[in-house]
Design a protein around this motif. Structure first.
Motif, PDB file in Angstrom:
ATOM      1  N   GLU A 459       0.833  -1.200   0.000  1.00 23.23           N
ATOM      2  CA  GLU A 459       0.000   0.000   0.000  1.00 23.23           C
ATOM      3  C   GLU A 459       0.871   1.255   0.000  1.00 23.23           C
ATOM      4  O   GLU A 459       0.564   2.252  -0.667  1.00 23.23           O
ATOM      5  N   ILE A 460       1.987   1.196   0.743  1.00 30.74           N
ATOM      6  CA  ILE A 460       2.918   2.333   0.782  1.00 30.74           C
ATOM      7  C   ILE A 460       3.514   2.587  -0.597  1.00 30.74           C
ATOM      8  O   ILE A 460       3.584   3.727  -1.068  1.00 30.74           O
ATOM      9  N   ILE A 461       3.949   1.518  -1.278  1.00 36.98           N
ATOM     10  CA  ILE A 461       4.562   1.677  -2.596  1.00 36.98           C
ATOM     11  C   ILE A 461       3.576   2.299  -3.578  1.00 36.98           C
ATOM     12  O   ILE A 461       3.915   3.196  -4.349  1.00 36.98           O
ATOM     13  N   ALA A 462       2.335   1.825  -3.544  1.00 33.21           N
ATOM     14  CA  ALA A 462       1.326   2.395  -4.432  1.00 33.21           C
ATOM     15  C   ALA A 462       1.054   3.858  -4.093  1.00 33.21           C
ATOM     16  O   ALA A 462       0.801   4.680  -4.984  1.00 33.21           O
ATOM     17  N   ALA A 467       5.986  11.985  -3.925  1.00 35.68           N
ATOM     18  CA  ALA A 467       6.772  12.090  -2.699  1.00 35.68           C
ATOM     19  C   ALA A 467       5.862  12.354  -1.503  1.00 35.68           C
ATOM     20  O   ALA A 467       4.984  13.228  -1.557  1.00 35.68           O
ATOM     21  N   ARG A 468       6.095  11.611  -0.426  1.00 34.55           N
ATOM     22  CA  ARG A 468       5.282  11.743   0.793  1.00 34.55           C
ATOM     23  C   ARG A 468       6.190  11.830   2.019  1.00 34.55           C
ATOM     24  O   ARG A 468       7.268  11.225   2.052  1.00 34.55           O
ATOM     25  N   THR A 469       5.712  12.516   3.050  1.00 34.66           N
ATOM     26  CA  THR A 469       6.432  12.538   4.322  1.00 34.66           C
ATOM     27  C   THR A 469       6.150  11.250   5.081  1.00 34.66           C
ATOM     28  O   THR A 469       5.185  10.529   4.788  1.00 34.66           O
ATOM     29  N   SER A 470       6.981  10.965   6.067  1.00 40.48           N
ATOM     30  CA  SER A 470       6.786   9.757   6.869  1.00 40.48           C
ATOM     31  C   SER A 470       5.457   9.799   7.612  1.00 40.48           C
ATOM     32  O   SER A 470       4.772   8.776   7.752  1.00 40.48           O
ATOM     33  N   ARG A 471       5.065  10.983   8.071  1.00 41.44           N
ATOM     34  CA  ARG A 471       3.780  11.089   8.771  1.00 41.44           C
ATOM     35  C   ARG A 471       2.618  10.805   7.816  1.00 41.44           C
ATOM     36  O   ARG A 471       1.664  10.113   8.165  1.00 41.44           O
ATOM     37  N   GLU A 472       2.698  11.339   6.601  1.00 38.16           N
ATOM     38  CA  GLU A 472       1.643  11.091   5.620  1.00 38.16           C
ATOM     39  C   GLU A 472       1.532   9.598   5.314  1.00 38.16           C
ATOM     40  O   GLU A 472       0.423   9.054   5.203  1.00 38.16           O
ATOM     41  N   ILE A 473       2.668   8.934   5.208  1.00 36.78           N
ATOM     42  CA  ILE A 473       2.671   7.504   4.876  1.00 36.78           C
ATOM     43  C   ILE A 473       2.043   6.680   5.994  1.00 36.78           C
ATOM     44  O   ILE A 473       1.169   5.839   5.757  1.00 36.78           O
ATOM     45  N   LEU A 474       2.475   6.934   7.232  1.00 36.77           N
ATOM     46  CA  LEU A 474       1.958   6.136   8.352  1.00 36.77           C
ATOM     47  C   LEU A 474       0.485   6.431   8.602  1.00 36.77           C
ATOM     48  O   LEU A 474      -0.287   5.520   8.947  1.00 36.77           O
ATOM     49  N   ASP A 475       0.081   7.690   8.436  1.00 36.55           N
ATOM     50  CA  ASP A 475      -1.347   8.016   8.564  1.00 36.55           C
ATOM     51  C   ASP A 475      -2.152   7.292   7.490  1.00 36.55           C
ATOM     52  O   ASP A 475      -3.270   6.801   7.748  1.00 36.55           O
ATOM     53  N   HIS A 476      -1.592   7.200   6.280  1.00 38.55           N
ATOM     54  CA  HIS A 476      -2.307   6.567   5.167  1.00 38.55           C
ATOM     55  C   HIS A 476      -2.577   5.089   5.433  1.00 38.55           C
ATOM     56  O   HIS A 476      -3.645   4.576   5.085  1.00 38.55           O
ATOM     57  N   PHE A 489       8.102   0.081   8.535  1.00 31.50           N
ATOM     58  CA  PHE A 489       7.315   0.167   7.306  1.00 31.50           C
ATOM     59  C   PHE A 489       7.985   0.985   6.202  1.00 31.50           C
ATOM     60  O   PHE A 489       7.704   0.756   5.028  1.00 31.50           O
ATOM     61  N   ILE A 490       8.851   1.929   6.559  1.00 31.78           N
ATOM     62  CA  ILE A 490       9.417   2.820   5.542  1.00 31.78           C
ATOM     63  C   ILE A 490      10.892   2.522   5.287  1.00 31.78           C
ATOM     64  O   ILE A 490      11.306   2.278   4.151  1.00 31.78           O
ATOM     65  N   ASN A 491      11.706   2.526   6.359  1.00 28.74           N
ATOM     66  CA  ASN A 491      13.137   2.319   6.172  1.00 28.74           C
ATOM     67  C   ASN A 491      13.460   0.980   5.527  1.00 28.74           C
ATOM     68  O   ASN A 491      14.423   0.855   4.761  1.00 28.74           O
ATOM     69  N   THR A 492      12.671  -0.057   5.827  1.00 31.19           N
ATOM     70  CA  THR A 492      12.918  -1.362   5.207  1.00 31.19           C
ATOM     71  C   THR A 492      12.709  -1.304   3.700  1.00 31.19           C
ATOM     72  O   THR A 492      13.440  -1.953   2.944  1.00 31.19           O
TER      73      THR A 492
END
Length: 519
Positions: A459-462, A467-476, A489-492
């Protein structure tokens, strides 16, 4: 109570069931502890004793007792707690105040103090997580709050598999759990006997057992994987199945037979196949996981993990208040998470109702010379671990030959709502195409030979085509904004080459964003 009895109680220092306060100047924290005791294993709280176990006492006036009584009115549901006042010898006018709380019982509503619920983690008083509070609230009034008792408008009789219902009833008749007359009753009447009908509407419990298509129930999910070695870093086979209880049970047992060693034993004139771990123990564990899982969250699931040295079966939820990973193997009563589902499975002979399932698993393992299975929990999941025999000699040879292929594929079975997705890779193989989103992940040589992407990572890749911030990604993806979640979820995904940082030379920049890597 006497001063000698108090000395005996405090001899072992503060614990999960004992807390000491120097004076009622700490009354608010003391009442938080009382609330925690009521929600946990009970215990004593004393005012007038220092953390160094010095019994000093304090002046106890009518005003002091009135203040305690006033703070107790902030505890809900209302509870009556006797207050003990014990004089301290040699300290005129000084007394110790003691309050005893009973342990929480299965089905009790959660207690709150001043609008907040507390519970004990070892000797520490902490706020109760919302998920635990809501679960206890449901347990206190299952007919009102329990997920299995809810009657959603989108669930209809035609959504249920009548053949599954009839088959389960016939098995219950065969095993003597249901009367023979049940065979001639209407399917609606049978559901009513299972307590799955309310005011002419069908409860979620019926969906969990008999639903045909799981579109509205993403939590009806079984995750299964055969891992290489003793960690989850690399896998041979990774399968996800959606379906009702019986479909998931069948899929799980099939997966265990596929990846565990088998041997033939002649019983009478027939040859019977036996698994290296007794199949009756594995079936009991999987049945328990499917029956007692927490189902109110769409992200709930059951998992089977096969390693070189062990098999783990896990489910969302936690153990009943009355049981711990240590005491669950002792004789105990049954405390079902989902009593309507459990009762139906008992009537159809798929489950026992007397809390004997664990002891049967233990005995089955002992009978073939295996260690007792071990339970564990972290508050979000409960799991049982079975040790495999001769684990030092087990290798990838116990998997089907197709898993050793250097070809890589993603397979989606959509003939029914039982969906299977497999990802397998060999040396120099590309990662599989995730067909649900038509988003292809290609290997650039930076990834490991065998990689599993979680649903949230996909879901993150899609999401990160921009470009997204880390907060936007985790909220999503619906997880808490916390450093460990950024790492998980992100650094990996950055490390594996799926995402890149927009400011690569300053990874911790406050303006940092992440975007899909373009080849």
């Amino acid at each position: 109570m006497t001063i000698d009895e108090i000395k005996l109680l405090i001899k072992q220092d503060e614990s999960r069931t004992l807390e000491l306060k120097k004076t009622t100047g700490e009354l608010v924290k003391g009442m938080q502890t009382v609330c925690a005791f009521l929600n946990s294993d009970g215990g004593w709280i004393f005012f007038g004793i220092t953390p160094k176990l010095e019994i000093l006492g304090q002046n106890v006036s009518d005003s002091t007792l009135q203040e305690i009584a006033h703070e107790m009115t902030k505890i809900e549901p209302a509870v009556r707690l006797p207050v003990e006042v014990v004089d301290v010898p040699g300290r005129e006018g000084c007394s110790v105040i003691g309050i005893y709380c009973d342990a929480a019982r299965f089905g009790d509503a959660p207690y709150t103090y001043d609008g907040r619920a507390f519970y004990k983690v070892e000797s520490t008083t902490v706020l109760m997580p919302r998920s635990m509070f809501e679960e206890r609230l449901r347990r206190s009034n299952p007919s009102r709050f329990a997920w299995e008792s809810q009657t959603p408008d989108y669930l209809h009789f035609d959504d249920l598999d009548e053949s599954r219902i009839r088959g389960a009833v016939m098995y219950g008749i065969e095993k003597g759990r249901m009367p023979a007359s049940s065979a001639t009753e209407s399917t609606w009447t049978l559901l009513d006997k299972f307590s799955m009908i309310e005011a002419g509407k069908i409860k979620n419990a019926a969906a969990a057992l008999f639903i045909k298509r799981t579109n509205a129930y993403p939590q009806f999910l079984l995750r299964m994987a055969r891992f290489h070695g003793t960690t989850k870093d690399v896998f041979y086979d990774n399968v996800r199945v959606k379906g009702n209880f019986f479909e998931l049970l069948d899929a799980g047992i099939s997966f265990l037979f596929k990846h565990l060693s088998q041997s033939g034993v002649v019983v009478g004139l027939k040859r019977q196949e036996q698994l290296e771990i007794p199949v009756e123990a594995l079936r009991e564990a999987l049945t328990n996981a499917l029956c007692h899982r927490l189902m109110d969250s769409p992200s709930s699931s059951v998992g089977i993990s096969i390693f070189d040295d062990r098999v783990e079966i896990e489910n969302t939820g936690h153990l009943p208040n009355e049981l711990t990973p240590e005491t669950i193997k002792l004789p105990h009563r049954s405390y079902p998470q989902n009593p309507i589902i459990a009762d139906a499975l008992f009537m159809t002979a798929f489950l026992e109702s007397w809390g004997t399932g664990v002891s049967r698993m233990v005995e089955a393992c002992k009978k073939v010379g295996l260690p007792e299975p071990e339970y564990g929990t972290d508050g979000a999941f409960v799991w049982i671990t079975f040790k495999r025999p001769n684990s030092d000699t087990i290798s990838d040879s116990d998997t089907n030959s197709d898993t050793n292929s250097d070809t890589n594929f993603a397979h989606s079975d959509t003939n029914s709502d039982t969906q299977i997705m497999r990802y397998k890779t060999g040396n120099n193989a590309e990662l599989g195409v995730y067909s649900d989103t038509n988003f292809a992940y290609s290997d650039t040589g930076t990834h490991s030979d065998t990689v599993e992407l979680s649903d949230k990572q996909k879901e993150i890749i899609a999401y990160c085509i921009f470009a997204r911030t880390s907060r936007e990604i985790l909220d999503h993806i619906g997880v808490t904004y916390h450093h460990r979640n950024i790492v998980k979820f992100i650094n990996t995904l950055v490390d594996d080459g799926y995402l890149v940082r927009t400011i690569p030379d300053k990874p911790h920049s406050s303006k940092q964003k992440y975007v899909v890597k373009h080849e």
